[in-house]
Write a protein that holds these residues in place. Structure first.
Motif, PDB file in Angstrom:
ATOM      1  N   ALA A  54      -2.259 -15.647  65.494  1.00 43.66           N
ATOM      2  CA  ALA A  54      -2.245 -16.934  66.203  1.00 43.66           C
ATOM      3  C   ALA A  54      -3.566 -17.622  65.893  1.00 43.66           C
ATOM      4  N   THR A  55      -3.491 -18.759  65.217  1.00 47.17           N
ATOM      5  CA  THR A  55      -4.700 -19.454  64.799  1.00 47.17           C
ATOM      6  C   THR A  55      -5.345 -20.264  65.909  1.00 47.17           C
ATOM      7  N   PHE A  56      -4.632 -20.455  67.008  1.00 43.83           N
ATOM      8  CA  PHE A  56      -5.132 -21.288  68.094  1.00 43.83           C
ATOM      9  C   PHE A  56      -5.839 -20.477  69.180  1.00 43.83           C
ATOM     10  N   LEU A  57      -5.748 -19.148  69.150  1.00 38.85           N
ATOM     11  CA  LEU A  57      -6.371 -18.316  70.179  1.00 38.85           C
ATOM     12  C   LEU A  57      -7.845 -18.085  69.880  1.00 38.85           C
ATOM     13  N   GLN A  58      -8.655 -18.048  70.924  1.00 43.68           N
ATOM     14  CA  GLN A  58     -10.062 -17.709  70.797  1.00 43.68           C
ATOM     15  C   GLN A  58     -10.200 -16.196  70.907  1.00 43.68           C
ATOM     16  N   PRO A  59     -10.915 -15.560  69.982  1.00 45.05           N
ATOM     17  CA  PRO A  59     -11.037 -14.102  70.038  1.00 45.05           C
ATOM     18  C   PRO A  59     -11.783 -13.636  71.283  1.00 45.05           C
ATOM     19  N   ASP A  60     -11.295 -12.526  71.845  1.00 50.48           N
ATOM     20  CA  ASP A  60     -11.916 -11.933  73.023  1.00 50.48           C
ATOM     21  C   ASP A  60     -12.164 -10.455  72.741  1.00 50.48           C
ATOM     22  N   TYR A  61     -12.885  -9.788  73.643  1.00 53.84           N
ATOM     23  CA  TYR A  61     -13.177  -8.372  73.478  1.00 53.84           C
ATOM     24  C   TYR A  61     -11.890  -7.584  73.277  1.00 53.84           C
ATOM     25  N   GLY A  62     -11.907  -6.707  72.279  1.00 50.96           N
ATOM     26  CA  GLY A  62     -10.767  -5.843  72.024  1.00 50.96           C
ATOM     27  C   GLY A  62      -9.678  -6.452  71.164  1.00 50.96           C
ATOM     28  N   ASP A  63      -9.718  -7.763  70.926  1.00 54.11           N
ATOM     29  CA  ASP A  63      -8.706  -8.396  70.077  1.00 54.11           C
ATOM     30  C   ASP A  63      -8.876  -7.939  68.632  1.00 54.11           C
ATOM     31  N   VAL A  64      -7.742  -7.799  67.934  1.00 57.23           N
ATOM     32  CA  VAL A  64      -7.775  -7.573  66.493  1.00 57.23           C
ATOM     33  C   VAL A  64      -7.720  -8.948  65.853  1.00 57.23           C
ATOM     34  N   VAL A  65      -8.668  -9.216  64.952  1.00 57.23           N
ATOM     35  CA  VAL A  65      -8.772 -10.534  64.330  1.00 57.23           C
ATOM     36  C   VAL A  65      -8.746 -10.399  62.811  1.00 57.23           C
ATOM     37  N   VAL A  66      -8.412 -11.498  62.154  1.00 52.88           N
ATOM     38  CA  VAL A  66      -8.492 -11.573  60.688  1.00 52.88           C
ATOM     39  C   VAL A  66      -9.633 -12.524  60.359  1.00 52.88           C
ATOM     40  N   ILE A  67     -10.574 -12.017  59.580  1.00 52.97           N
ATOM     41  CA  ILE A  67     -11.737 -12.796  59.161  1.00 52.97           C
ATOM     42  C   ILE A  67     -11.465 -13.314  57.750  1.00 52.97           C
ATOM     43  N   ASP A  68     -11.709 -14.595  57.542  1.00 51.94           N
ATOM     44  CA  ASP A  68     -11.453 -15.254  56.263  1.00 51.94           C
ATOM     45  C   ASP A  68     -12.244 -14.609  55.132  1.00 51.94           C
ATOM     46  N   GLY A  69     -11.689 -14.650  53.944  1.00 52.12           N
ATOM     47  CA  GLY A  69     -12.327 -14.074  52.771  1.00 52.12           C
ATOM     48  C   GLY A  69     -13.528 -14.839  52.263  1.00 52.12           C
ATOM     49  N   TYR A  70     -13.878 -15.968  52.900  1.00 52.86           N
ATOM     50  CA  TYR A  70     -15.034 -16.743  52.458  1.00 52.86           C
ATOM     51  C   TYR A  70     -16.358 -16.134  52.887  1.00 52.86           C
ATOM     52  N   ILE A  71     -16.297 -15.079  53.693  1.00 55.86           N
ATOM     53  CA  ILE A  71     -17.535 -14.416  54.109  1.00 55.86           C
ATOM     54  C   ILE A  71     -18.176 -13.764  52.890  1.00 55.86           C
ATOM     55  N   VAL A 128     -17.739 -17.221  64.181  1.00 56.59           N
ATOM     56  CA  VAL A 128     -16.415 -17.417  64.779  1.00 56.59           C
ATOM     57  C   VAL A 128     -15.583 -18.420  63.981  1.00 56.59           C
ATOM     58  N   ARG A 129     -16.224 -19.291  63.227  1.00 57.58           N
ATOM     59  CA  ARG A 129     -15.481 -20.250  62.395  1.00 57.58           C
ATOM     60  C   ARG A 129     -14.782 -19.568  61.226  1.00 57.58           C
ATOM     61  N   ASP A 130     -15.182 -18.333  60.911  1.00 53.47           N
ATOM     62  CA  ASP A 130     -14.541 -17.583  59.835  1.00 53.47           C
ATOM     63  C   ASP A 130     -13.336 -16.782  60.318  1.00 53.47           C
ATOM     64  N   VAL A 131     -13.063 -16.831  61.616  1.00 52.56           N
ATOM     65  CA  VAL A 131     -11.901 -16.126  62.150  1.00 52.56           C
ATOM     66  C   VAL A 131     -10.656 -16.961  61.866  1.00 52.56           C
ATOM     67  N   MET A 132      -9.749 -16.384  61.082  1.00 49.76           N
ATOM     68  CA  MET A 132      -8.491 -17.077  60.763  1.00 49.76           C
ATOM     69  C   MET A 132      -7.552 -17.077  61.964  1.00 49.76           C
ATOM     70  N   GLY A 133      -7.604 -16.009  62.761  1.00 47.31           N
ATOM     71  CA  GLY A 133      -6.743 -15.933  63.926  1.00 47.31           C
ATOM     72  C   GLY A 133      -6.764 -14.553  64.560  1.00 47.31           C
ATOM     73  N   VAL A 134      -6.104 -14.468  65.706  1.00 47.15           N
ATOM     74  CA  VAL A 134      -5.985 -13.225  66.463  1.00 47.15           C
ATOM     75  C   VAL A 134      -4.630 -12.608  66.145  1.00 47.15           C
ATOM     76  N   VAL A 135      -4.641 -11.321  65.797  1.00 49.31           N
ATOM     77  CA  VAL A 135      -3.390 -10.619  65.500  1.00 49.31           C
ATOM     78  C   VAL A 135      -2.619 -10.438  66.805  1.00 49.31           C
ATOM     79  N   VAL A 136      -1.362 -10.908  66.814  1.00 50.29           N
ATOM     80  CA  VAL A 136      -0.561 -10.809  68.033  1.00 50.29           C
ATOM     81  C   VAL A 136       0.690  -9.957  67.870  1.00 50.29           C
ATOM     82  N   TRP A 137       1.187  -9.796  66.631  1.00 53.17           N
ATOM     83  CA  TRP A 137       2.477  -9.137  66.463  1.00 53.17           C
ATOM     84  C   TRP A 137       2.572  -8.521  65.072  1.00 53.17           C
TER      85      TRP A 137
END
Length: 181
Positions: free
Chosen positions: A60-77, A160-169
């Motif tokens: 979900a690209t609209f969610l703000q990451p929180d503690y314990g969330d699994v996130v995808v970080i963009d490859g531009y890092i 946080v701008r490099d976070v593509m989104g929070v894994v939800v499913w």
């Protein structure tokens, strides 16, 4: 107007209505998958046992990451590849790791981490304790001793701008489909 002309007109009208509905549906799906959710493939074993290499997940690209969330970080890092990791710390948090006991601390409190493969024994190149900078996240893989994450200077705390989104499913494999904890 003849009966045949009316029938032909009504048939053409129904066909155009179906085309309109199909066009709108395709446009909505395209917008959804561009701005709201995305499907991403997990590459590597750093999130075992939570996620396996090759799993496909919805983020979900609209969610703000929180503690314990699994996130995808963009490859531009600086690391150069997209990363799938868990959020351990946010801006202002002090992260410390006792590598002898394998325990991760956030702001002096030991984290309860039921999702990890094993305790955190592997030291990388970051000196602890570390304070997470503003607008950044400290991330770690669940397979702690086989994960390149914020413990390594090459990745460090990620913006946080490099976070593509929070894994939800998880969508694939089908037998593992479901929400991600």
């Amino acid at each position: 107007m003849t009966q045949q002309f009316k029938e032909r007109y009504q048939y053409n009208r129904r066909v155009l209505e179906w085309y309109d509905a199909l066009t709108v549906t395709v446009a909505v799906i395209a917008l959804l998958f561009t701005f709201v959710v995305r499907v991403v493939q997990v590459d590597g074993t750093s999130m075992n046992p939570t996620l396996q290499s090759g799993d496909r997940v919805i983020i979900a690209t609209f969610l703000q990451p929180d503690y314990g969330d699994v996130v995808v970080i963009d490859g531009y890092i600086p690391y150069g590849k997209p990363l799938v990791k868990r959020v351990i710390g946010k801006a202002g948090d002090v992260i410390d790791i006792d590598f002898e006991a394998g325990i991760v601390y956030r702001n002096g409190q030991a984290l309860s981490e039921p999702n990890i493969a094993e305790p955190t024994w592997t030291y990388e190149s970051v000196n602890f304790p570390i304070t997470v900078p503003d607008d950044c996240l400290f991330i770690m893989g669940d397979n702690r001793n086989h994960s390149m994450d914020s413990r390594d200077r090459e990745i460090g705390c990620v913006d946080v701008r490099d976070v593509m989104g929070v894994v939800v499913w998880r969508v694939l494999p089908i037998q593992e489909m479901g929400a991600i904890e």
